[in-house]
Design a protein around this motif. Sequence first.
Motif, short mmCIF file in Angstrom:
data_model
loop_
_atom_site.label_atom_id
_atom_site.label_comp_id
_atom_site.label_asym_id
_atom_site.label_seq_id
_atom_site.Cartn_x
_atom_site.Cartn_y
_atom_site.Cartn_z
N VAL A 120 38.67 21.99 64.20
CA VAL A 120 37.84 21.17 65.07
C VAL A 120 38.68 19.99 65.52
N VAL A 121 38.78 19.81 66.83
CA VAL A 121 39.58 18.71 67.37
C VAL A 121 38.64 17.57 67.74
N ALA A 126 33.42 24.88 63.82
CA ALA A 126 33.19 24.73 62.39
C ALA A 126 32.46 25.94 61.82
N ARG A 127 31.49 26.49 62.57
CA ARG A 127 30.75 27.67 62.10
C ARG A 127 31.66 28.88 61.98
N LEU A 128 32.73 28.91 62.74
CA LEU A 128 33.68 30.03 62.71
C LEU A 128 34.89 29.72 61.85
N ALA A 172 46.20 21.56 66.77
CA ALA A 172 45.09 22.50 66.63
C ALA A 172 45.41 23.83 67.31
N VAL A 173 46.07 23.77 68.47
CA VAL A 173 46.43 25.00 69.18
C VAL A 173 47.44 25.79 68.35
N ARG A 174 48.44 25.10 67.80
CA ARG A 174 49.44 25.78 66.96
C ARG A 174 48.77 26.44 65.76
#
Length: 73
Positions: A9-10, A3-5, A19-21
């Motif tokens: 977030v999974v 989240a900071r980056l 999320a990977v895609r």
Amino acid sequence: LAARLDQPVVRDAGQIADAVRTATGTGVPHDRVDALRATAAAGFRLLRVLLARGRSDEVFDVEGLALEPSAWR
């Protein structure tokens, strides 16, 4: 950390493939990673000084650390 980056977030294992895609097309700026590393290093430096009860050479390196969340500034 994700989240900071501003990365996905999974929270559910079923979301991992999506999320990977999504993440493969998204890079994290190196300066943001460097800033997070610097903040973590400063936090650990402060922790070492606290655990040493101030009897550490690092005591002179902890003045002025910006460890509070940016929302507090």
